[in-house]
Scaffold this active site. Structure first.
Site, mmCIF file in Angstrom:
data_model
loop_
_atom_site.group_PDB
_atom_site.id
_atom_site.type_symbol
_atom_site.label_atom_id
_atom_site.label_comp_id
_atom_site.label_asym_id
_atom_site.label_seq_id
_atom_site.Cartn_x
_atom_site.Cartn_y
_atom_site.Cartn_z
ATOM 1 C CD GLU A 30 -53.812 -13.506 -23.037
ATOM 2 O OE1 GLU A 30 -54.085 -13.838 -24.195
ATOM 3 O OE2 GLU A 30 -53.579 -12.323 -22.698
ATOM 4 C CE LYS A 78 -54.835 -1.984 -25.216
ATOM 5 N NZ LYS A 78 -54.504 -3.294 -24.612
ATOM 6 C CE LYS A 115 -50.729 -10.602 -23.403
ATOM 7 N NZ LYS A 115 -52.118 -10.319 -23.577
ATOM 8 C CD1 TRP A 135 -48.915 -0.854 -36.229
ATOM 9 C CD2 TRP A 135 -50.109 -1.545 -38.000
ATOM 10 N NE1 TRP A 135 -48.809 -2.216 -36.310
ATOM 11 C CE2 TRP A 135 -49.525 -2.671 -37.376
ATOM 12 C CE3 TRP A 135 -50.909 -1.750 -39.130
ATOM 13 C CZ2 TRP A 135 -49.712 -3.969 -37.838
ATOM 14 C CZ3 TRP A 135 -51.091 -3.041 -39.592
ATOM 15 C CH2 TRP A 135 -50.495 -4.133 -38.950
#
Ligand code: M6R
Length: 589
Positions: A468, A584, A472, A72
């Protein structure tokens, strides 16, 4: 912020490539592998996912020693030259690195005659090793290790012996042993797929792996001991067709039950009544989705707790001057248990005498080891970069923890605590209901995908849910999105309301519906379209919610938002499981 793996043992190429797939959650923009042969080192690297590397490495012969990397990008853009491994100019040393070398520019100045092939900080290490090597690899590794500043877990192989060396400070390094080989890796779950026993290397350690076992040294060359233990294996990666994120959303009802059960079976709150009564403040610390869950539960807990409860973003907590003492409890919330900012915040709190309590989906992760207490949220392995089921489970576990503190402090009755526990079964049923008919959300997603921006609004505990939902959507659809406490719109953001903009209004609390109604009218009259979740308003399309215990309503109100984000991203043909620029688990500060 990357994943590293290395091993000595049979089929090292196959095992390394296979293990890198498990580490892809740490980064997936490019990857590489290096192996040791009699004739010297051989390596290959490429842009893209591990599946690309697997294709490229197809012709590579097997070996007994390999190191691999999934990247990354931090220093240098995403391209093959910047992918690891890096090899010294003389071909004698190959390295892979997870972390950031803060002083690499100064170190580069010590190598004036070296031609650097990449823009990375990591490449420096390979050239330094070759520059200081005087016939003993361990001595060279120690000499280089002493010069490095920053966070690093570096795996090193050389032509000079059949060993692997790993240097560790701040970035995670797990070392494993089994009858078949010795291993090094960025996480416990992945290492334990191969190793029978694993150990977490301390900071400022050099690990030396051979086919006989592992030895540990500090940077002065003094031998160190490490504690080996048997760890849980990580769950197998999904191999069937379909998006992992959607599968994980559909697991929510089952995981809500698992979370409640897991909490009870593990004995619930670890603090004694006495410790709970002594508390003066509680922090809920995390990043991204984990922060949102802390923020959400803080709103609910203020209804029944009589002390300061403050959600704080981990990366801010590290540098701000929040008061911490023996009367301070901090819940460190992290799905992965590996997030660097959250780990640093935990260290700071421990250092200042506070009580640290990990709320994690990976009890074997670094956070669990660092904190005084651990609660596993029991969401099961989560692979999609966008966190979904872990959020719902964090809400379950945190609500129970805070309710139990309140019972100890006698600010919540045993009966209400019982109602919450029973209410969780209703929540699981309600979430099943919400997942049975997703068609209206698929249709709304078709509209949302055309919007120039999507705003999420809510009041009190609906506001963190709005945050949230917004996170998303932007994370996987790349549509611009922001969340606001509804009352704040008129203080500036209203200027952005026009046709082509959508507003998602959270209204789970009937007592606040009247206030949300004002905001709905204000934005509709400026041309924006509104979708409400919970309460229905005449000017807005509505997503109704089943009724549940008011302290638990936010566990279900987020589900339509998770689905909306998914279907919107899907209809824009985004890679929902691995969105651009993200990983992640964020293992750098
Ligand atoms: O593993 P953690 O819970 O510590 O991760 C924290 C954030 O990086 C994470 O929640 C991130 O915001 C997610 N990608 C959001 O979907």
């Amino acid at each position: 912020m990357c994943g590293i793996f290395g091993m000595i043992g049979q089929n090292a190429v196959k095992t390394t490539l296979d293990s890198l797939r498990y580490l892809e959650y740490r980064g997936y923009d490019s990857a590489g592998i290096a192996v040791k042969r009699k004739e010297g080192l051989e390596w290959t690297k490429c842009m893209g996912r591990i599946s690309e590397l697997q294709k490229k490495a197809q012709g590579m012969a097997e070996s007994d020693i390999a190191i691999g990397h999934t990247r990354w990008a931090t220093h240098g853009r995403v391209c093959e030259q910047n992918a690891h491994p890096f090899v010294s100019e003389d071909g004698a040393f190959a390295i892979v690195h997870n972390g950031i070398l803060e002083n690499y520019l100064e170190l580069k100045k010590e190598l004036p005659n070296v031609h650097f092939s990449s823009q990375t900080d990591s490449e420096t290490v390979a050239h330094m090793l070759s520059a200081v090597y005087r016939g003993d690899v361990l001595e060279a590794v120690l000499a280089v290790a002493k010069k490095l500043q920053g966070s690093f877990a570096i795996a090193i192989m050389s032509v000079y012996d059949n060993k692997l060396y790993a240097v560790k400070n701040k970035s995670p390094l797990v070392v494993g042993v089994s009858r078949n080989g010795t291993y090094l890796c960025s996480d416990v779950g992945c290492a334990s797929r191969q190793a029978e026993q694993v150990a977490l290397a301390e900071d400022n350690t050099v690990a030396v792996l051979s086919d006989k076992g592992v030895r540990f040294f500090d940077f002065d060359g003094q031998e160190r001991r490490a504690k080996f233990f048997v760890a849980e294996q990580s769950a197998e990666l999904q191999t069937e067709e379909g998006d992992v994120m959607l599968k994980e959303i559909f697991e929510i009802p089952q995981k809500i039950r698992a979370s409640r059960q897991g909490y009870l079976q593990s004995g619930g709150l670890r603090l004694s009544d006495e410790e709970a009564r002594r508390l003066k403040r509680i922090y809920l610390v995390g990043c991204g989705t984990a922060y949102n869950s802390g923020s959400q539960v803080a709103c609910v807990a203020r209804n029944f707790l009589d002390i300061d409860i403050l959600p704080v973003i981990a990366s801010e907590f590290i540098y701000d001057n929040y008061p911490v003492g023996e009367d301070t409890l901090a819940f460190l919330i992290s799905q992965s248990g590996e997030t660097a900012d959250t780990l640093r915040a935990a260290e700071k709190i421990r250092h200042s005498g506070g009580i640290t309590y990990a709320v994690t989906n990976n009890a074997c992760g670094s956070l669990g080891f660092l904190c005084d207490y651990v609660s596993n949220v029991c969401a099961g392995a989560e692979f999609a970069v966008a966190s979904t089921k872990a959020y719902n489970c964090q809400l379950v576990t945190l609500t129970l923890l805070l309710a139990d503190i309140a019972v100890s402090r006698k600010t919540l009755s045993v009966q209400v605590r019982k109602d919450i526990l029973c209410g969780l079964e209703e929540v699981a049923v309600a979430s099943e209901q919400l997942l049975t008919d997703v068609y209206p959300l698929v249709r709304l997603a078709e509209e949302l995908k055309k919007c120039s921006a999507v705003f999420y609004i809510g009041r009190l505990s609906d506001y963190p849910t709005a945050c949230e939902g917004s996170l998303k959507l932007k994370e996987i659809s790349y549509i611009h999105s922001e969340a606001y406490p509804a009352g704040e719109l008129k203080h500036g953001t209203l200027a952005l309301m026009e046709e082509g903009v959508a507003v998602i209004a959270l209204a789970t609390d009937e007592a606040m519906a009247g206030k949300i109604a004002y905001s709905v009218t204000e934005v509709v009259s400026r041309g924006a379209r509104v979708i409400s979740v919970g309460h229905a308003f005449p000017e807005a399309e509505n997503i109704p919610l089943p009724k549940v215990h008011p302290y638990l309503a936010d566990i279900i109100s987020v589900i339509p938002l998770q689905l909306l984000a998914y279907y919107t991203a899907k209809s824009l043909s985004r890679d929902v499981d691995k969105p651009r620029n993200l990983a992640k688990s964020v293992t750098v500060e």
